[in-house]
Design an enzyme around this catalytic site. Structure first.
Site, short mmCIF file in Angstrom:
data_model
loop_
_atom_site.label_atom_id
_atom_site.label_comp_id
_atom_site.label_asym_id
_atom_site.label_seq_id
_atom_site.Cartn_x
_atom_site.Cartn_y
_atom_site.Cartn_z
N ASN A 36 37.15 34.81 32.24
CA ASN A 36 37.81 36.07 32.56
C ASN A 36 38.29 36.71 31.26
O ASN A 36 38.97 36.06 30.46
CB ASN A 36 38.99 35.83 33.50
CG ASN A 36 39.65 37.12 33.94
OD1 ASN A 36 40.30 37.80 33.17
ND2 ASN A 36 39.48 37.44 35.21
N THR A 93 35.86 38.97 36.99
CA THR A 93 36.90 40.00 36.92
C THR A 93 37.76 39.90 38.17
O THR A 93 37.24 39.71 39.29
CB THR A 93 36.31 41.41 36.76
OG1 THR A 93 37.38 42.36 36.69
CG2 THR A 93 35.37 41.78 37.89
N GLU A 94 39.09 39.98 37.96
CA GLU A 94 40.00 39.63 39.06
C GLU A 94 39.98 40.59 40.23
O GLU A 94 40.52 40.29 41.29
CB GLU A 94 41.43 39.48 38.53
CG GLU A 94 42.01 40.65 37.82
CD GLU A 94 41.99 40.45 36.31
OE1 GLU A 94 42.95 40.87 35.65
OE2 GLU A 94 41.01 39.90 35.79
N ASN A 95 39.36 41.77 40.08
CA ASN A 95 39.28 42.67 41.21
C ASN A 95 38.07 42.39 42.11
O ASN A 95 37.81 43.15 43.04
CB ASN A 95 39.26 44.13 40.75
CG ASN A 95 38.15 44.43 39.76
OD1 ASN A 95 38.04 43.78 38.72
ND2 ASN A 95 37.33 45.40 40.06
N SER A 129 39.39 36.16 44.74
CA SER A 129 39.33 36.15 43.28
C SER A 129 40.46 35.32 42.69
O SER A 129 40.25 34.51 41.78
CB SER A 129 39.40 37.58 42.75
OG SER A 129 39.26 37.59 41.35
#
Length: 449
Positions: free
Chosen positions: A258, A281-283, A324
Site C-alpha cells: 500500500n 489501495t484502501e478505497n 479493504s
C-alpha cells in the site's frame, strides 16, 4: 420479487429532516450520490450530522451543504480534501469528529449488522483515542468503537434492478456497501435501472432488501471534481525521486503493498511488471496500475487513495472499504509505504496533524501503520527551517507507537534494529557528518555494508 419505488432527487431530499444523521457514501467524488446531495442543498433542512469519509469538495456533494450552513456536525476520516471543511472546523463554525478510515467503515458495517461495537488496535495511545474506553486484549491496548447508524443513507451505485439489487463499478463500492446497510431509510442513486434479471446474480453487490427508494441520475464529468481527469504532472525533485527509488528497493517480489500520499505515490511510477509487486489501495482495489496514458478520469477508470485515476492491471479485483481494511488489519498487506511529519528514536510515527495547520484528516494512516507487516516511512530529513524531523520523542500528534521498520529520508536510511534507531546507509551526495548534524534523535551507526 418486490418493486422498489423510483423517485426524484427532490423527493428523496424531502425524507431528510432537521437534526437527522445523514450517511453519505462515496470516496471523494467517486461513487458519491451527488444529485441527492445537491437536491438536499436546495432545501431548508439544517442541523444535520453528516457522516462520510470526507465532506465532498468545495461546492460539490457534502461541500454544498457545508457552504449553506446545513451541517451542524461532520464525522469522517479525511476533511483535508475540502479546504472549506477544514476552515469551518478550525473556525468553530461546525462540530467535527475524526475517525480513522477503516474504523469508520467497520463502525458503519457493525451498525448495519446489529453489532453494538468492537475493539481495535487502530488509534490506541493517540489523540483520537482520548476519552474513549480502552482494554488490553492479547497484550495489546485496544480502543472500543461504538457502531454507527443513520436516520437516512444516501448512496451511489452503477446499476440497479427494479427490486433494488445494486451493482457497483470499479472503485465505486468504497463506503457505499456498508452505508447501504446502516440507514433507517436508504436511498440509492444509480446510473441505470434495469428490469429484474438485468443484473446477473453473481454481480449483485448490495441486495434489494436494504434499499427503500431508487433515483436514476446520470453523473457528469464536472460532478467528479478533482477525480474528473488526471492532473498535469508536477516537476518532481531528484531528492524525492531518490527516496522513491530507495523505497522500491525494499519491496519484495509477490508483496502486497500500500502506497500512501506524497512521496510514496512516486514509487508506483517506478514499478514494472518484473517487480511482481501487487499494489493495494484502501478505497477498494488490489492490482493498481499506472495513471491513464490518455489523461482520462473516474468516468472511465478507477481511482486510488489520493483520488487520482489509475489503470487496472490484469488480475485486478475490486471490493469495498470494509473488506479493504480487513485486509490491512488482518495482516494481509505485506508493506505500507507512507509519508511522515516526525519519526522518533522509539519508532513512533506522527504523520496526520500539526496543531494550528490546515491538516484535518487521519485517513487510513492509523490502520496501515498498525496493520501492515512492514512499515516504511519516506520523508524529508528536516523542515524548511532546518529543524530535524527525526526526533528523540515526537511532539506532534501520534499516528502509531513503535510502528516504523525503515525510515528513508533525502539524507539517509535508518532501520529499527532490536528496537533501536540505526543509521544503515547514507544517500548519494551527503556525508555522515551532515546526517549527524541534522538528526535530533540519538542513533546507532551501522553503515559498514
Amino acid at each position: 420479487m418486490k418493486n422498489v419505488p423510483q423517485i426524484t432527487p427532490q423527493e428523496a431530499a424531502a425524507f431528510v429532516k432537521n437534526g437527522d444523521t445523514l450517511l453519505q457514501g462515496g470516496f471523494g467524488m467517486t461513487g458519491n450520490p451527488v444529485h441527492l446531495m445537491h437536491a438536499l442543498a436546495e432545501t431548508a433542512t439544517k442541523d444535520l450530522t453528516f457522516i462520510g469519509n470526507n465532506v465532498g469538495e468545495p461546492g460539490l456533494g457534502g461541500g454544498r451543504l457545508l457552504r449553506n450552513g446545513q451541517i451542524r456536525k461532520m464525522t469522517g476520516s479525511f476533511f483535508t480534501s475540502n479546504p472549506e471543511a477544514v476552515k469551518a472546523a478550525q473556525d468553530g463554525k461546525v462540530e467535527y469528529e475524526l475517525i480513522p478510515q477503516g474504523t469508520l467503515a467497520e463502525a458503519v458495517r457493525a451498525g448495519g449488522a446489529g453489532i453494538g461495537g468492537f475493539y481495535t488496535v487502530t488509534s490506541a495511545c493517540t489523540d483520537i483515542a482520548k476519552g474513549k474506553e480502552t482494554k488490553v486484549i492479547n497484550g495489546q491496548e485496544m480502543v472500543f468503537v461504538p457502531a454507527i447508524r443513520g436516520n437516512v443513507a444516501f448512496i451511489r451505485a452503477w446499476r440497479a434492478d427494479t427490486a433494488g439489487n445494486l451493482q457497483y463499478r470499479m472503485t465505486e463500492q468504497n463506503f457505499n456497501r456498508a452505508f447501504a446497510t446502516a440507514g433507517d431509510l436508504v436511498i440509492a442513486e444509480v446510473e441505470e435501472i434495469v428490469p429484474v434479471g438485468g443484473i446477473a446474480a453473481e454481480n449483485i453487490h448490495t441486495q434489494g432488501c436494504y434499499i427503500d427508494y431508487l433515483v436514476e441520475a446520470h453523473t457528469t464529468l464536472e460532478e467528479l471534481g478533482s477525480s474528473g481527469s488526471v492532473s498535469k504532472s508536477k516537476v518532481v525533485s531528484e531528492k524525492r525521486m531518490n527516496m522513491a527509488r530507495r523505497a522500491l528497493a525494499e519491496l519484495q517480489k509477490g508483496d502486497v503493498v500500500n502506497l500512501g500520499i506524497g512521496i510514496p505515490t512516486l514509487v508506483a511510477d517506478l514499478i514494472s511488471p518484473e517487480h511482481e509487486v501487487i499494489l493495494h489501495t484502501e478505497n477498494g482495489m488490489l492490482g493498481v496500475g499506472p495513471a491513464p496514458a490518455d489523461g482520462g478520469g473516474a468516468m472511465d477508470y478507477p481511482v486510488n487513495a489520493g483520488k487520482i485515476p489509475v489503470t487496472a492491471l490484469p488480475g485486478t479485483s475490486y471490493f469495498d472499504s470494509t473488506d479493504s481494511f480487513a485486509m490491512i488489519r488482518g495482516g494481509h498487506v505485506d508493506t505500507a509505504v507512507m509519508g511522515g511529519l516526525q519519526v522518533d528514536a522509539a519508532g513512533n510515527l506522527a504523520n496526520w496533524a500539526v496543531p494550528g495547520e490546515p491538516l484535518l484528516g487521519v485517513g487510513g494512516a492509523m490502520d496501515l501503520a498498525s496493520g501492515a507487516k512492514k512499515l516504511i516511512i519516506t520523508m524529508m530529513h528536516t523542515e524548511k527551517d532546518g529543524t530535524s524531523k527525526i526526533v528523540q520523542d515526537c511532539d506532534l500528534p501520534l499516528t502509531a507507537l513503535n510502528a516504523v521498520d525503515v525510515l528513508i529520508t533525502d539524507l539517509a536510511v535508518f532501520r529499527f534494529i532490536e528496537g533501536q534507531l540505526t543509521l544503515t546507509e547514507i544517500m548519494p551526495g551527503f556525508t555522515l557528518e551532515e546526517v549527524r548534524q541534522k538528526t535530533a534523535a540519538i542513533f546507532k551507526e551501522d553503515i559498514s555494508g
